[in-house]
Design an enzyme around this catalytic site. Structure first.
Site, short mmCIF file in Angstrom:
data_model
loop_
_atom_site.label_atom_id
_atom_site.label_comp_id
_atom_site.label_asym_id
_atom_site.label_seq_id
_atom_site.Cartn_x
_atom_site.Cartn_y
_atom_site.Cartn_z
N ASP A 1 -2.88 -10.20 -5.97
CA ASP A 1 -4.19 -10.09 -5.34
C ASP A 1 -3.90 -10.02 -3.84
O ASP A 1 -2.82 -10.41 -3.37
CB ASP A 1 -5.09 -11.27 -5.70
CG ASP A 1 -6.56 -10.94 -5.43
OD1 ASP A 1 -6.82 -9.97 -4.70
OD2 ASP A 1 -7.45 -11.65 -5.93
N TRP A 2 -4.87 -9.51 -3.10
CA TRP A 2 -4.60 -9.21 -1.69
C TRP A 2 -4.29 -10.48 -0.90
O TRP A 2 -5.15 -11.29 -0.63
CB TRP A 2 -5.79 -8.45 -1.10
CG TRP A 2 -5.64 -6.95 -1.18
CD1 TRP A 2 -5.78 -6.06 -0.16
CD2 TRP A 2 -5.29 -6.15 -2.34
NE1 TRP A 2 -5.52 -4.77 -0.60
CE2 TRP A 2 -5.22 -4.80 -1.92
CE3 TRP A 2 -4.99 -6.42 -3.67
CZ2 TRP A 2 -4.90 -3.74 -2.78
CZ3 TRP A 2 -4.68 -5.38 -4.52
CH2 TRP A 2 -4.62 -4.07 -4.08
#
Ligand code: BGC
Length: 759
Positions: free
Chosen positions: A232-233
């Site tokens: 995930d970012w």
């Protein structure tokens, strides 16, 4: 490109190039390599539309993205219980991606709706893992049929927004398997998403990003996942450990810092270079899978896709209540629409999934040529009860024949990044509904929200429509349902409890500081309410129609089976009303007698059938081992306990229309693990062990199986029940203290050993 060609490319890369390939080139692209002719690919958020950011990138929905079409969010599409519809929606999204040069759409998000408070519930599908994984799987199938990838997310146990980047979800093995992993499992195994996104949180103290158990052992070794894992970012914590655990691509990037760590680790022999090569290979596989299957003829026709979004939305709106057939409305009756959301609908959630809709239809606009009035009723920026707005609404409601209130959760109440503080609508809306319903008995409430709300006014209104967040065609879709142009066919993918306190995670959600204990275990959603015999406002699977359906002729192809067999279950559904409609047939399985703690029943399959008035169709389901199984923590595997199971078919969890029994025999012998602490009762229940009980009892005055004697209870200080209980629950070692001293410890250990060896 063949495997060999990709390996050949990797062989030509320097160590630095390889490390650098394991992080993004910018916010949305992988890296390219001019020297070797490797292209970059673009990924974009979604998945209920395209959030393609052409210029400035961010992961929160701050900067603009291109104009696109907003489909209903996950909370709504799940309510359709329609796999084909999800697949079609996926095909449309895949085509949009091809037209826009997007290789992977970042979704679907299948996290379990553990608590109504989770800020991102609107993106998620269900409290039930089977429904979640089936609906997500259908979407993946549709998108990937256009040679565009998906990124099923957020793996794993990311069920809250509070401290989402540091909280640890503390979950036992069985619960992980039966609930949280199961939401991913079906979709990953059957639909093979090109990528999977690991979540920010920790699972039992270990960050998802560096969790080898899940990223490699479960995902790759058990489920045969062959795509790449993307963070995930900003979810990468310790880059080298993450890579070794199975995290291939870091997004967006850490400005080269983490790439350097990879290089150093290889140089110092702390990381096997083969692992780095493997990550690069997985990434390049997907890069070329997309690059070599571009569809340059694809066109993103926004108006056409808006119509598709409308069709999807029509199947996602749940009719919760329809007393005295207040709905459908007629075009000729004088109706007033009350509430801001009639004019400016809330149709999607905030954050990274936010779509820049090319147009939005409101309910008011959809009925502009009919006899429909409008008053605002409330503002949604601040939760302030405004008596003048309510008075105006009451007056208009009295004057009209029916009042339709468009209520819901404002953005400030529900969004990515934070959790809801309570389960209520804004007080100004509750008060509006209360006062309007008092003045106008013919009142209907339409709700726009991503997760359950408390409905203190539910008994005062005649109709309730749960429109969820149904995308940019919401106005047309809602009015299609309200006016009966479309017969509602959606069902709740989650339970609606009366109040937040009823929810099983209530005491533990969202946890204390960074620890979030999932103490309710497998009893999530309906699994809890049903076991507790707790009434809910609306049960899982509930949803009304303007027609009626009859269920008949339930049968199975066998009444006895082994856990290796397949069972066919069929039932006839007849439309017994006057309108054409669609019914969602739900199949639940109950283990009648179990030595394990199990839910009363669990959803194991479903089907949606379309029927004309008077028409009958037969629906057939195929059940295998998994439909009867639970996760056994001794075997570390799915296990079926031999015995009677009941199949329950119905229109909702609580509206069961047919039941049939089947006997299932296990082919797996559970290993015996008796010790001196095992009880006599347990030995007597085990065919192989019971023959040793006599040996244990010899010469023991109180170690005797109690016999039923008439009046015994009154003559003795202890009742027969007590004697039985003492006997049953006595550990084997009790023979030492309560016997006549002739049985030795060695003899007891020998007995235990023999039983465990199955002698
Ligand atoms: C979200 C993801 C999203 C990513 C990129 C993260 O904050 O959790 O769901 O795909 O940002 O925008």
């Amino acid at each position: 490109m063949t495997k060999e060609a990709i390996r050949d490319l990797i062989a030509q890369m320097t160590l630095e190039e390889k490390a650098s390939f394991c992080s993004g080139g910018d916010f949305w692209h992988t890296k390219s390599c001019e020297r070797l002719g490797i292209p970059a690919i673009m990924v974009s958020d979604g998945p209920h539309g395209l959030r393609k950011q052409a210029d400035l990138g961010d992961h929160l929905g701050v900067n603009e993205s291109i104009k696109a079409v907003c489909f209903p969010a996950g909370c709504a599409t799940a309510a359709s219980f329609n796999r084909e519809l999800m697949e079609e929606m996926g095909q449309t999204l895949g085509n949009e991606c091809q037209a826009e040069g997007v290789s992977v759409i970042l979704g679907p998000a299948v996290n379990i709706k553990r608590s109504p408070l989770c800020g991102r519930n609107f993106e998620y599908y269900s409290e039930d893992p089977y429904l979640a994984t089936e609906m997500a799987g259908a979407l993946i199938k549709g998108i990937q049929s256009k040679n565009v990838g998906t990124s099923i997310k957020h793996f794993l146990a990311n069920n809250q927004e509070t401290r989402r980047m540091s909280a640890s979800s503390e979950i036992d093995e069985r619960t992980l398997r039966e609930i949280y992993l199961a939401a991913f499992e079906g979709a990953v195994c059957r639909q093979k998403p090109w990528t999977l996104m690991c979540s920010y949180n920790k699972i039992n103290g270990i960050y998802a990003a560096e969790n080898e158990e899940f990223l490699t052992k479960v995902l790759r070794d058990e489920w045969n996942f062959d795509g790449f894992v993307v963070s995930d970012w900003g979810a990468v914590n310790r880059r080298v450990a993450d890579l070794a655990a199975g995290l291939d691509l870091e997004m967006p990037c850490s400005n080269g810092w983490n790439d350097k760590l990879i290089v150093e680790a290889v140089q110092k022999n702390e990381l096997d270079e083969a692992l780095l090569d493997q990550a690069v290979e997985r990434i390049l596989n997907i890069v070329y899978r997309f690059a070599e299957h571009r569809d340059y003829n694809a066109v993103f026709d926004r108006d056409l896709d808006h119509e598709k979004a409308r069709r999807v939305a029509e199947e996602t709106i749940v009719l919760l209540k329809n007393e005295e057939g207040i709905l459908p409305l007629s075009r000729d009756e004088e109706v007033v629409f009350i509430g801001k959301y009639a004019k400016e609908p809330r149709f999607q959630g905030g954050g990274s999934s936010h779509i820049n809709s090319h147009k939005v239809s409101s309910a008011l606009e959809a009925v502009k040529d009919w006899k429909v009035g409008y008053v605002q009723g409330f503002h949604d920026e601040l939760d302030v009860v405004e008596e003048d707005l309510i008075k105006e609404a009451v007056k208009a409601a009295k004057k009209a024949k029916k009042a339709i209130i468009f209520a819901g959760l404002p953005d400030a109440f529900e969004s990515e990044g934070f959790d809801r503080k309570h389960m209520r609508l804004p007080e100004c809306q509750n008060e509006l509904i209360r006062q309007v319903a008092m003045a106008q008995p013919d009142t209907v409430v339409v709700l726009h929200n991503g997760s359950p709300v408390e409905m203190p006014w539910a008994d005062q209104v005649k109709g309730i429509v749960e429109a969820y967040l149904s995308g940019q065609a919401v106005g047309e879709a809602v009015t299609d349902i309200l006016y009966g142009r479309v017969n509602p066919s959606a069902k709740l993918p989650e339970s609606f409890p009366y109040q937040l306190e009823d929810n099983p995670s209530y005491l533990y959600y969202p946890g204390v500081k960074d620890i979030s204990e999932y103490r309710e275990g497998i009893f999530v959603g309906y699994r809890y309410y049903e076991k507790k015999k707790m009434k809910v406002r609306y049960p899982f699977g509930h949803g009304l129609s303007y027609t009626t359906f009859a269920y008949s002729n339930l049968k199975t192809d066998k009444s006895k089976m082994s856990d290796q067999d397949r069972l066919l279950v069929s039932i006839d559904i007849t439309n017994t009303g006057k309108a054409a409609g669609k019914e969602v047939v739900q199949l639940y399985v109950a283990d009648k007698i179990s030595t394990e703690l199990r839910p009363v029943k669990e959803l194991r399959d479903f089907a949606k059938v379309e029927l004309q008035p008077g028409e009958t169709k037969s629906v057939t389901f195929t059940l295998g081992k998994r439909a009867f199984a639970y996760w056994n923590t001794k075997l570390h595997d799915w296990h079926v306990e031999s015995g009677e199971f009941e199949l329950l078919l119905g229109s909702s969890l609580e509206d069961i229309r047919g039941k049939i029994q089947v006997e299932v025999a296990s082919t797996v012998q559970l290993p015996s693990q008796y010790t001196l602490d095992s009880t006599i009762g347990d030995l007597l229940e085990d065919e192989k062990a019971m023959k040793y009980v006599d040996g244990l009892l010899k010469n023991s005055p109180i170690f005797q199986e109690p016999e039923e004697e008439e009046g015994a209870a009154s003559k003795s200080a202890i009742s027969l029940e007590m004697k039985k209980a003492m006997f049953q629950d006595m550990p084997i070692r009790g023979a030492l203290s309560f016997g006549d001293g002739t049985v030795s410890v060695k003899e007891l250990l020998d007995i235990v050993d023999k039983i465990n060896k199955g002698e």
